[in-house]
Motif scaffolding. Sequence first.
Motif, mmCIF file in Angstrom:
data_model
loop_
_atom_site.group_PDB
_atom_site.id
_atom_site.type_symbol
_atom_site.label_atom_id
_atom_site.label_comp_id
_atom_site.label_asym_id
_atom_site.label_seq_id
_atom_site.Cartn_x
_atom_site.Cartn_y
_atom_site.Cartn_z
ATOM 1 N N SER A 175 5.985 -0.489 -5.809
ATOM 2 C CA SER A 175 5.688 -1.523 -6.805
ATOM 3 C C SER A 175 4.606 -2.480 -6.312
ATOM 4 C CB SER A 175 6.953 -2.320 -7.130
ATOM 5 O OG SER A 175 7.492 -2.916 -5.953
ATOM 6 N N GLU A 176 4.386 -2.532 -5.004
ATOM 7 C CA GLU A 176 3.338 -3.403 -4.470
ATOM 8 C C GLU A 176 2.851 -2.849 -3.130
ATOM 9 O OE1 GLU A 176 2.324 -8.159 -4.179
ATOM 10 O OE2 GLU A 176 4.417 -7.524 -4.102
ATOM 11 N N ILE A 177 1.527 -2.848 -2.981
ATOM 12 C CA ILE A 177 0.893 -2.446 -1.724
ATOM 13 C C ILE A 177 0.293 -3.709 -1.103
ATOM 14 C CG2 ILE A 177 -0.932 -1.055 -0.678
ATOM 15 C CD1 ILE A 177 -0.555 0.935 -3.004
ATOM 16 N N ILE A 178 0.731 -4.024 0.119
ATOM 17 C CA ILE A 178 0.473 -5.351 0.700
ATOM 18 C C ILE A 178 -0.295 -5.208 2.014
ATOM 19 C CG2 ILE A 178 1.569 -7.485 1.501
ATOM 20 C CD1 ILE A 178 4.164 -6.149 0.033
ATOM 21 N N PRO A 179 -1.574 -5.596 2.066
ATOM 22 C CA PRO A 179 -2.265 -5.662 3.364
ATOM 23 C C PRO A 179 -1.545 -6.646 4.280
ATOM 24 C CG PRO A 179 -3.850 -5.739 1.566
ATOM 25 C CD PRO A 179 -2.489 -5.893 0.941
ATOM 26 N N ARG A 231 6.262 -1.976 -0.829
ATOM 27 C CA ARG A 231 7.599 -2.252 -1.368
ATOM 28 C C ARG A 231 7.906 -1.286 -2.508
ATOM 29 N NH1 ARG A 231 8.204 -7.837 -4.348
ATOM 30 N NH2 ARG A 231 6.819 -6.687 -5.747
ATOM 31 N N ASP A 232 9.087 -0.668 -2.447
ATOM 32 C CA ASP A 232 9.444 0.255 -3.531
ATOM 33 C C ASP A 232 10.320 -0.448 -4.560
ATOM 34 O OD1 ASP A 232 12.016 0.172 -2.490
ATOM 35 O OD2 ASP A 232 11.965 2.186 -1.630
ATOM 36 N N ALA A 233 10.704 0.287 -5.591
ATOM 37 C CA ALA A 233 11.447 -0.306 -6.701
ATOM 38 C C ALA A 233 12.820 -0.805 -6.274
ATOM 39 C CB ALA A 233 11.589 0.719 -7.829
ATOM 40 N N LEU A 251 11.181 -2.441 2.084
ATOM 41 C CA LEU A 251 9.834 -2.750 2.583
ATOM 42 C C LEU A 251 9.524 -1.805 3.734
ATOM 43 C CD1 LEU A 251 7.581 -4.854 1.985
ATOM 44 C CD2 LEU A 251 8.458 -6.177 3.937
ATOM 45 N N PHE A 252 8.398 -1.101 3.601
ATOM 46 C CA PHE A 252 8.013 -0.116 4.602
ATOM 47 C C PHE A 252 6.716 -0.563 5.285
ATOM 48 C CE2 PHE A 252 10.627 2.172 1.609
ATOM 49 C CZ PHE A 252 11.412 2.993 2.415
ATOM 50 N N LEU A 253 6.650 -0.299 6.570
ATOM 51 C CA LEU A 253 5.427 -0.550 7.348
ATOM 52 C C LEU A 253 4.684 0.762 7.527
ATOM 53 C CD1 LEU A 253 3.523 -2.175 9.236
ATOM 54 C CD2 LEU A 253 5.094 -1.616 11.115
ATOM 55 N N TYR A 254 3.409 0.770 7.106
ATOM 56 C CA TYR A 254 2.509 1.899 7.353
ATOM 57 C C TYR A 254 1.426 1.425 8.331
ATOM 58 C CZ TYR A 254 4.594 4.687 3.620
ATOM 59 O OH TYR A 254 5.459 5.426 2.849
ATOM 60 N N PRO A 255 1.620 1.698 9.612
ATOM 61 C CA PRO A 255 0.635 1.217 10.598
ATOM 62 C C PRO A 255 -0.661 2.017 10.504
ATOM 63 C CG PRO A 255 2.751 1.779 11.638
ATOM 64 C CD PRO A 255 2.747 2.392 10.271
ATOM 65 N N GLY A 260 15.774 -5.594 0.118
ATOM 66 C CA GLY A 260 16.045 -6.725 -0.751
ATOM 67 C C GLY A 260 14.800 -7.495 -1.156
ATOM 68 N N TRP A 261 13.644 -6.918 -0.981
ATOM 69 C CA TRP A 261 12.407 -7.628 -1.293
ATOM 70 C C TRP A 261 12.047 -7.549 -2.782
ATOM 71 C CZ3 TRP A 261 8.639 -10.000 2.090
ATOM 72 C CH2 TRP A 261 9.093 -10.162 3.396
ATOM 73 N N ASN A 262 12.929 -6.938 -3.602
ATOM 74 C CA ASN A 262 12.653 -6.897 -5.036
ATOM 75 C C ASN A 262 12.972 -8.217 -5.728
ATOM 76 O OD1 ASN A 262 15.333 -6.526 -4.517
ATOM 77 N ND2 ASN A 262 15.651 -4.886 -6.014
ATOM 78 N N ILE A 263 13.452 -9.203 -4.976
ATOM 79 C CA ILE A 263 13.649 -10.540 -5.538
ATOM 80 C C ILE A 263 12.330 -11.307 -5.604
ATOM 81 C CG2 ILE A 263 16.026 -10.642 -4.703
ATOM 82 C CD1 ILE A 263 15.060 -12.522 -2.486
ATOM 83 N N PHE A 264 11.282 -10.718 -5.002
ATOM 84 C CA PHE A 264 9.972 -11.362 -5.008
ATOM 85 C C PHE A 264 9.030 -10.632 -5.963
ATOM 86 C CE2 PHE A 264 11.509 -11.966 -0.531
ATOM 87 C CZ PHE A 264 11.832 -13.307 -0.665
ATOM 88 N N ASN A 265 8.157 -11.396 -6.640
ATOM 89 C CA ASN A 265 7.205 -10.768 -7.556
ATOM 90 C C ASN A 265 5.765 -10.800 -7.024
ATOM 91 O OD1 ASN A 265 6.428 -13.450 -7.999
ATOM 92 N ND2 ASN A 265 7.752 -13.632 -9.801
#
Length: 590
Positions: free
Chosen positions: A435-439, A454-456, A460-464, A480-485
């Motif tokens: 749902s979001e790709i975060i640098p 972050r998935d649905a 939260l996954f780290l891709y080094p 539990g990061w789906n509480i953030f938009n």
Amino acid sequence: MGLTMSAALVAPGAVLTGSPAMAAEQPAPQVTAMKRASPETVTPGSAVQINFTLAQRAQRVVFVFKDGSLATENRLEWTGTPAAGPLTATASTPVTGAFSHGLHKLQSVVIYYGSDSLAYYRGSPNQPTLPVSWESLDFTVNNPGSVLVPNSNLVPPRLGIRKEAGYSYASFSVDHGTWSAPPSSYSYEWFRDGVRQNADAGEFYVPDTYAGTGSGLTLKLTAMAPGRLPETVETAPFYLVDATEPHLAPNVSVRTPTKAVFDASTIKGLPAGAKPSVSYQWLVDKVKPIAGATGDSYVPNPYEVGKQIGVAAVVSYGGSVVGIFRSPSDPTVRMHSLLRDFDGDSRPDVITRKPNGTLTLFSGAPGGDFTSGSKDIGWGWAGFTSLSSPGDFDGDGFMDVLARDTSGQLWLYRGNGRAGWLGSSVIGTGWDVFSEIIPASDFNGDGTSDILARDAQGRLFLYPGNGRGGWLPASQVGQGWNIFNKVFTPGDFSGDGVSDILARGTDGRLNAYYPDGKGGWTSSRVLDGNYASNRYMGPLGGFNPGEIYNYFFSVTDQGVFRGEEMSTDSYSYRQSYQIGTGWGYLTAVL
């Protein structure tokens, strides 16, 4: 005459004490006659005698001889309390086994009278002259048991530049080399391009006018040591070179390599075909060398935030430093942040997407706005479902862009550092599950840019990143990061050298999460302010040299583009200001 006379051998280096203060005699007791009374060649057990006549009385006469080493002195001293008028006396001293075999030359005669003295020095044209030749007073010792031996030069002497504090000026020095016996003294003869110079000191100075001219300075150095024969060696020529100064980017941040730009091809003043070497010394606070920082790049540490970083390029040739070139300006170390400079002017930029798919670059200006101009840098980007910038993802030093298409493919668009592109390639598939790709800047501390996804389900996954445009193995770092938009990094604002993460909740509050720099977390807290009405948020880095804090941007639902400067003082916002309006129609701001 009631004279009390004596002759004594004074140990080498002994301090000669003066006679009791008396009125100066007039006229001065010049030597009117002097003769060696002993044979030209003497042996241990015999004596050296010198007869002398002075034009006026004196209280003390000292004769200084040097043996063939030019380092060991044998002194004859006569003292007495004669009546006024001319003085004739004989100085005598025994020859011991300590006298070296060979010629002993008289170097000086010093006559003390009253509170004054009169000196004669061998080879000095500006001093009084003896009535006889100096050679006629020399003597030879026949002592085969004390023969002077050579003093081998093991490491040749050389000329060079000493590295002074700050590396901001050249201080020249003589390295005397290494000898089989440590010398007690040296003599110096200087030559420039083979021509003898009027200098005999143990130090030298090369005017800037010689820099880069190819003019060579050499030294004939004679080393003297007791019991050894004098040894003369000549240094290799010293050339003072010229070159352009090294330069640093004006914005330097913690944990981000900064490179010294030094053009070695500008080095001039060495012989044809010479191959100089270049090393570096990084400095903090103008003058303090940073231990071990001798490469062409340096990664500032968190404790250096707010301090100035500089560099000196050190040019060496033939084992000597022949030039030191200091960076003309020392940038202030900023807190760690993503690379946000797309056009190469060392200021943060913003890229926007219009509804028709046009990408537009807004170049940052020194005042913290984007009045430096804008230009379109791409078309046909409307089909991407996610746009973001990871900073430099492929390790070439330029800002890149990540774009996800509708099929879930993740594309890397490589910036060229001049507001353009080097090319693109697919670096991942199946990214439509996120749902979001975060640098995330350098999340795991290995020096390369990383990505959080972050998935649905809120995981939260780290891709080094591997620093070459690819990946290292991924791992889950949160749930539990789906509480953030909205999740993004503004860079480091806690002062630990690691870029922090901001996450906006549905209530509009920002939550700060502090990574440990090793792929995990340390703590979190809720920050002041409310950003519920903001459509876009992302990092800006820093605008001005001298500033240490990072900025992030926000675009409100009404299209107001604002900048926020982060501070470590309160873990809050130090400054918020409006940059522009009319940004509400855009479909992406990164």
